[in-house]
Design an enzyme around this catalytic site. Structure first.
Site, mmCIF file in Angstrom:
data_model
loop_
_atom_site.group_PDB
_atom_site.id
_atom_site.type_symbol
_atom_site.label_atom_id
_atom_site.label_comp_id
_atom_site.label_asym_id
_atom_site.label_seq_id
_atom_site.Cartn_x
_atom_site.Cartn_y
_atom_site.Cartn_z
ATOM 1 N N ASP A 23 -2.103 3.636 -4.545
ATOM 2 C CA ASP A 23 -2.596 2.958 -4.399
ATOM 3 C C ASP A 23 -2.305 2.025 -3.034
ATOM 4 O O ASP A 23 -1.515 0.852 -2.899
ATOM 5 C CB ASP A 23 -4.099 2.501 -3.668
ATOM 6 C CG ASP A 23 -4.975 1.975 -3.102
ATOM 7 O OD1 ASP A 23 -4.660 2.457 -2.075
ATOM 8 O OD2 ASP A 23 -5.351 1.306 -3.680
ATOM 9 N N GLY A 45 2.416 5.698 4.167
ATOM 10 C CA GLY A 45 1.849 6.187 5.169
ATOM 11 C C GLY A 45 0.789 6.040 5.435
ATOM 12 O O GLY A 45 -0.237 5.180 5.053
ATOM 13 N N SER A 51 -3.359 5.528 5.260
ATOM 14 C CA SER A 51 -4.325 6.013 4.903
ATOM 15 C C SER A 51 -4.729 7.205 5.370
ATOM 16 O O SER A 51 -5.426 7.378 6.360
ATOM 17 C CB SER A 51 -5.607 5.012 4.977
ATOM 18 O OG SER A 51 -7.122 5.468 3.809
ATOM 19 N N GLY A 52 -5.446 7.931 4.154
ATOM 20 C CA GLY A 52 -5.586 9.427 4.829
ATOM 21 C C GLY A 52 -4.437 10.371 5.235
ATOM 22 O O GLY A 52 -5.561 11.315 5.466
ATOM 23 N N HIS A 63 1.124 -1.312 0.365
ATOM 24 C CA HIS A 63 -0.447 -0.013 -0.243
ATOM 25 C C HIS A 63 1.262 1.283 0.363
ATOM 26 O O HIS A 63 1.710 1.496 1.047
ATOM 27 C CB HIS A 63 -0.834 0.106 1.213
ATOM 28 C CG HIS A 63 -1.909 0.882 1.630
ATOM 29 N ND1 HIS A 63 -2.398 1.745 0.517
ATOM 30 C CD2 HIS A 63 -1.917 2.194 2.171
ATOM 31 C CE1 HIS A 63 -3.276 2.028 1.225
ATOM 32 N NE2 HIS A 63 -2.765 3.294 2.486
ATOM 33 N N GLY A 68 -2.302 11.537 3.100
ATOM 34 C CA GLY A 68 -2.120 12.390 2.303
ATOM 35 C C GLY A 68 -1.261 12.504 0.748
ATOM 36 O O GLY A 68 -0.389 12.974 0.481
ATOM 37 N N LYS A 69 -0.998 10.700 0.628
ATOM 38 C CA LYS A 69 0.084 10.852 -0.512
ATOM 39 C C LYS A 69 -0.750 11.198 -1.569
ATOM 40 O O LYS A 69 0.151 11.799 -2.602
ATOM 41 C CB LYS A 69 0.500 9.048 -0.141
ATOM 42 C CG LYS A 69 0.564 8.469 1.142
ATOM 43 C CD LYS A 69 1.170 6.881 1.311
ATOM 44 C CE LYS A 69 -0.528 6.286 1.078
ATOM 45 N NZ LYS A 69 -1.601 6.172 2.599
#
Length: 309
Positions: free
Chosen positions: A177, A153, A155-156, A138, A158-159
Site C-alpha cells: 500500500d 497501478g 487501486s483495485g 502508493h 490487483g497489486k
C-alpha cells in the site's frame, strides 16, 4: 531529511559515553565519518567540517606518545572543525587530556569495542540511510529472486493479490500500500515500509494478513534496492503487446531512473509468472545479454545471407 543525533547512534550501536552526557542532542550533519590525519598537523588548508571523528589504534597510539599539552593541541585541531562527537574504537584507553578538553568544548566522547573499520562501515551505512531524501508512494514493493520490484497501478488492479501469489512462490514482501523510497545515491533507490505497515498485506475480500505469522520469516524483507518499476494496467485490445522494446523505458523517482515495464491484465494471465520473467530478464541484461538484441541479430544475419545468395 530526518534529524539524527549523537544519542541515536549511541542507542543504535550501544556506544559507551565517556563524556558529554548532556550533549547527546548534538545533530549529525554529514553522512560520512572521518579518521583524523591532517587534522593532527599544525598547518593545513582545508578539512571537511562537522564529521564524526573516529580515533582508531593508529591515532590513539600516536596521541599516547605526546605530552598532555601536545595531545591537547592535536585534539584542538579536530575540535575546531566542530565534530558532533568523537568515537574511540577497540575499547582503547583515552589519551591524556582528551576528556578534559572535550568537556570544555562540549564534544561527546564515545567508545566502542568494534574495530575502526567495523564501526566506520556501520555508522556510514546507518547515517546515509537515515539522512537520505525520501518519498512515500502508493504501491507494493517485493523482492523477487533477490531483485527489488516496485508494483504500481490503480487501486483495485490487483497489486496486493499479485504480491500474495509471489510470496507463495517463495519471494518476499517488503511493503504493501505505502512504499517508502529512499535515494541513497544518484543511481540507487531503496524501497522499504513505513513501520506501521511492516509485515502486513491487505487483500480485498480477505482482510489484513501478517505474512510472517502466516508464512514465516522468509516471506518478509525489511528493504530492497529497487531494480524494476512494473505498472499493472487493464488490458487494451488495440494495443501492440508483442513489440520487442529494444529501447528501455524508465520511471524517475527523485532523479533516479528505474527501468519501467507495463503489464496488461487479462483473466487467465499468470501475472506473477510474468513478473518473475521480467526479474530474470533484467538480471540477464545486467550480465550483458539481451534476448531481443540476439533475435534482431539473427534476423539481420538471415537477411544478409539471403542477399549474398
Amino acid at each position: 531529511m530526518k534529524t539524527i543525533t549523537v544519542e541515536n547512534i549511541v542507542r543504535k550501536f550501544s556506544l559507551e559515553v565517556l563524556t558529554g552526557h548532556d550533549q547527546l542532542h548534538r545533530v549529525l550533519k554529514q553522512s560520512k565519518v572521518r579518521r583524523p590525519g591532517l587534522e593532527f598537523m599544525d598547518k593545513f588548508d582545508f578539512i571537511a567540517i562537522e564529521h564524526v571523528q573516529i580515533l582508531g589504534k593508529n591515532e590513539i597510539n600516536y596521541l599516547h606518545t605526546l605530552t598532555e599539552e601536545e595531545c591537547k593541541l592535536r585534539i584542538g585541531n579536530i575540535v575546531q572543525y566542530d565534530p558532533p562527537c568523537i568515537v574511540i574504537t577497540s575499547n582503547q584507553e583515552e589519551p591524556l587530556g582528551l576528556i578534559h578538553y572535550c568537556v570544555t568544548e562540549n564534544i561527546p566522547v564515545l567508545r566502542t569495542s568494534d574495530s575502526t573499520s567495523e564501526i566506520s562501515a556501520k555508522l556510514d551505512a546507518y547515517v546515509v540511510k537515515a539522512m537520505a531524501e525520501e518519498i512515500a508512494i502508493h504501491g507494493v514493493c517485493v523482492n523477487v529472486s533477490g531483485i527489488g520490484i516496485l508494483l504500481r497501478g490503480k487501486s483495485g488492479v490487483g497489486k496486493s493479490e499479485t504480491a500474495h501469489t509471489l510470496i507463495g512462490r517463495g519471494h518476499r514482501l517488503v511493503a504493501d500500500d505505502i512504499v517508502v523510497l529512499k535515494k541513497l545515491s544518484p543511481q540507487t533507490l531503496l524501497g522499504s515500509h513505513n513501520e506501521k505497515n511492516k509485515e502486513f498485506l491487505a487483500l480485498r475480500s480477505i482482510g489484513l494478513l501478517n505474512v510472517v505469522r502466516l508464512y514465516g520469516r522468509a516471506a518478509f524483507q525489511e528493504e530492497t534496492r529497487i531494480a524494476l518499476d512494473i505498472e499493472l494496467t487493464k488490458w487494451e485490445h488495440n494495443a501492440l503487446n508483442n513489440d520487442l522494446e529494444l529501447e528501455t523505458k524508465f520511471t524517475e523517482y527523485m532523479g533516479v531512473q528505474i527501468p519501467h515495464i507495463q503489464i496488461q491484465l487479462q483473466p487467465g494471465r499468470d501475472v506473477a509468472g510474468l513478473i518473475e520473467a521480467a526479474a530474470n530478464n533484467w538480471y540477464l541484461k545486467q550480465q550483458g545479454y539481451s534476448a531481443a538484441e540476439e533475435f534482431v541479430k539473427r534476423l539481420e544475419q538471415e537477411f544478409d545471407n539471403c542477399n549474398s545468395n
